[in-house]
Design an enzyme around this catalytic site. Structure first.
Site, PDB file in Angstrom:
ATOM      1  N   ASP A 104      -7.241 -28.855   1.172  1.00 29.15           N
ATOM      2  CA  ASP A 104      -7.190 -28.162   2.461  1.00 29.15           C
ATOM      3  C   ASP A 104      -8.587 -27.814   2.977  1.00 29.15           C
ATOM      4  O   ASP A 104      -8.906 -28.019   4.155  1.00 29.15           O
ATOM      5  CB  ASP A 104      -6.378 -26.874   2.336  1.00 29.15           C
ATOM      6  CG  ASP A 104      -4.887 -27.110   2.454  1.00 29.15           C
ATOM      7  OD1 ASP A 104      -4.479 -28.258   2.677  1.00 29.15           O
ATOM      8  OD2 ASP A 104      -4.120 -26.131   2.318  1.00 29.15           O
ATOM      9  N   HIS A 152       1.173 -20.571  -5.424  1.00 23.87           N
ATOM     10  CA  HIS A 152       1.864 -20.876  -4.167  1.00 23.87           C
ATOM     11  C   HIS A 152       3.314 -21.279  -4.400  1.00 23.87           C
ATOM     12  O   HIS A 152       4.235 -20.757  -3.757  1.00 23.87           O
ATOM     13  CB  HIS A 152       1.127 -21.995  -3.435  1.00 23.87           C
ATOM     14  CG  HIS A 152       1.825 -22.463  -2.199  1.00 23.87           C
ATOM     15  ND1 HIS A 152       1.949 -21.678  -1.072  1.00 23.87           N
ATOM     16  CD2 HIS A 152       2.470 -23.635  -1.918  1.00 23.87           C
ATOM     17  CE1 HIS A 152       2.621 -22.339  -0.147  1.00 23.87           C
ATOM     18  NE2 HIS A 152       2.954 -23.523  -0.635  1.00 23.87           N
ATOM     19  N   THR A 165      -3.543 -33.073 -17.931  1.00 25.13           N
ATOM     20  CA  THR A 165      -4.423 -31.967 -18.321  1.00 25.13           C
ATOM     21  C   THR A 165      -4.142 -30.683 -17.529  1.00 25.13           C
ATOM     22  O   THR A 165      -4.877 -29.705 -17.653  1.00 25.13           O
ATOM     23  CB  THR A 165      -5.895 -32.372 -18.121  1.00 25.13           C
ATOM     24  OG1 THR A 165      -6.102 -32.801 -16.761  1.00 25.13           O
ATOM     25  CG2 THR A 165      -6.288 -33.511 -19.048  1.00 25.13           C
ATOM     26  N   GLU A 204      -7.874 -17.261  -3.610  1.00 25.59           N
ATOM     27  CA  GLU A 204      -8.689 -16.095  -3.237  1.00 25.59           C
ATOM     28  C   GLU A 204      -9.972 -16.500  -2.506  1.00 25.59           C
ATOM     29  O   GLU A 204     -10.500 -15.733  -1.697  1.00 25.59           O
ATOM     30  CB  GLU A 204      -9.088 -15.289  -4.483  1.00 25.59           C
ATOM     31  CG  GLU A 204      -7.936 -14.915  -5.403  1.00 25.59           C
ATOM     32  CD  GLU A 204      -7.762 -15.925  -6.514  1.00 25.59           C
ATOM     33  OE1 GLU A 204      -8.266 -15.684  -7.634  1.00 25.59           O
ATOM     34  OE2 GLU A 204      -7.121 -16.960  -6.267  1.00 25.59           O
ATOM     35  N   LYS A 224      -2.239 -31.611   7.813  1.00 25.02           N
ATOM     36  CA  LYS A 224      -2.726 -30.238   7.949  1.00 25.02           C
ATOM     37  C   LYS A 224      -3.865 -29.924   6.983  1.00 25.02           C
ATOM     38  O   LYS A 224      -3.918 -30.427   5.876  1.00 25.02           O
ATOM     39  CB  LYS A 224      -1.588 -29.242   7.718  1.00 25.02           C
ATOM     40  CG  LYS A 224      -0.565 -29.216   8.829  1.00 25.02           C
ATOM     41  CD  LYS A 224       0.284 -27.949   8.813  1.00 25.02           C
ATOM     42  CE  LYS A 224       1.166 -27.842   7.612  1.00 25.02           C
ATOM     43  NZ  LYS A 224       2.103 -26.696   7.726  1.00 25.02           N
TER      44      LYS A 224
END
Length: 399
Positions: free
Chosen positions: A128, A294, A191, A92, A161
């Protein structure tokens, strides 16, 4: 107007991309040099030059809660001047706002763009975002990926990427800048919540279905054990029957991913087997955010595409059932009510628009084998969707 030969010039550069991945243990042990020097060839020379070591670290805030003290102890033990920036790196929040926050803090801290790489410690979103920020700072600053989730370990750590979401579209902004190195330590997975282990198994299953029957069979038979053990092979689980499976499955997943990515790092060729599970999932994931992780969205996409493959006669009903049972054994969703036929058609239309006028649909042709197809009709998709819903829809989901 035609361009005359005397006005055309081709420049060929000698730029070679090097992808450096280290499978390592005890990365945060103060006696281990890897975190500070594993990305360079002249480690002894750097250690001996007497210059103060500086590192800027971006870390997912949840990872920071678990490992922050240990990372701090490592850096202090090594006399490192550092700045650690915990951030809420969730899907988000995967935006240019976080990228700018990183860039502002890097600028304040000050780093040598050649010898002081930025460290990214976290899941795929963190890697990313940091990759994009590093690519923008002074046009290109080296960065290092330290994945702490299974999905990041076998997917986000591999390749060049980076990117962020934009205009309610997944990874709409980004680029292709590989890290200086990726350091892979499976102990971080100990964990990670069970759901996130399952999430990463979806990307492993993707590579298994596309390229490696042996990997599929490992996930089919040992997947539940891997999920339970969180891929840990130390201590009392060292002799357990899944120890070898943990090492083999992660190795094969990464190797098959690299086989696909390395020859086509900049995606000049849009026919990509690694896009399996990524035709419908971006649209679905963004629609229901943050309900699906995802890998969960990818698995729902793969589940539908397995039915498309069956409808085309590429997979037998028995093979289809076997794949679905494997997915369920990995505790992955195989159907979702928001994945409507309208959404599927919209997603495939977007795929057509952004892939050179071809849908480039990767489909399994057997367990561990696949091809790219451009001739799947709308009728085939509709029939597959109908059977998918009949077999796996809401009334068939476990309570």
């Amino acid at each position: 107007m035609e361009l005359g030969q005397d006005k055309a010039r081709t420049v060929v550069t000698a730029d070679v991309c090097r992808l450096l991945e280290f499978q390592c243990e005890n990365l945060l042990d103060p006696t281990n040099d890897t975190l500070l020097f594993g990305h360079v060839d002249n480690c002894k020379e750097l250690k001996g030059h007497g210059k103060t070591i500086k590192r800027f670290i971006v870390i997912d805030e949840t990872v920071h809660e678990v490992y922050g003290d240990k990372i701090t102890a490592y850096l202090k033990a090594r006399n490192v001047t550092y700045k650690m920036l915990p951030l809420p790196t969730t899907e988000e929040n995967k935006s240019m706002q976080l990228v700018m926050k990183i860039l502002e803090e890097v600028h304040k801290f000050g780093i040598d763009r050649r010898s002081e790489p930025i460290l990214a410690i976290g899941g795929g979103v963190c890697l990313d975002i940091v990759g994009l920020a590093a690519s923008l700072y002074r046009r290109r600053t080296p960065y290092i990926r330290v994945p702490t989730t299974l999905l990041a370990y076998i997917d986000a750590s591999v390749g060049a990427k980076n990117g962020v979401n934009f205009a309610n579209c997944k990874n709409k902004l980004g680029g292709y800048i590989p890290p200086a190195a990726a350091f892979l330590d499976r102990s971080f997975l100990a964990t990670v919540p069970r759901r996130h282990i399952s999430n990463g198994l979806a990307e492993m299953l993707k590579m298994a279905l596309m390229k490696h029957r042996g990997l599929f069979e490992i996930l089919e038979t040992k997947g539940p054990d891997l999920l339970e053990s969180k891929f840990q092979t130390q201590g009392e689980t060292e002799t357990a029957n899944w120890a070898q499976a943990a090492s083999e499955s992660t190795r094969i997943a990464i190797e098959t991913m690299l086989e696909e990515l390395a020859p086509n790092l900049w995606e000049d060729d849009l026919d990509r087997l690694v896009d399996f599970g990524h035709l419908i999932s971006p649209e679905l994931e963004m629609k229901v955010l943050p309900a699906l992780l995802h890998g969960e969205a990818v698995n729902i996409d793969m589940s539908l595409m397995v039915y498309v493959a069956r409808e085309r006669g590429l997979l037998s009903p028995a093979e289809t059932s076997r794949v679905i049972r494997c997915m369920q054994g990995l505790e992955l969703p195989v159907w979702h009510g928001d994945c409507s036929l309208q959404l599927v058609r919209k997603a495939l239309g977007e795929r057509l628009r952004h892939s050179g006028g071809l849908v480039r649909m990767p489909l399994p042709t057997a367990l561990g084998q696949a091809e790219i197809f451009n001739d799947t009709s709308d009728d085939t998709v509709c029939l597959a969707f109908q059977k998918w819903c009949e077999d796996l829809g809401a009334e068939h989901l476990p309570e």
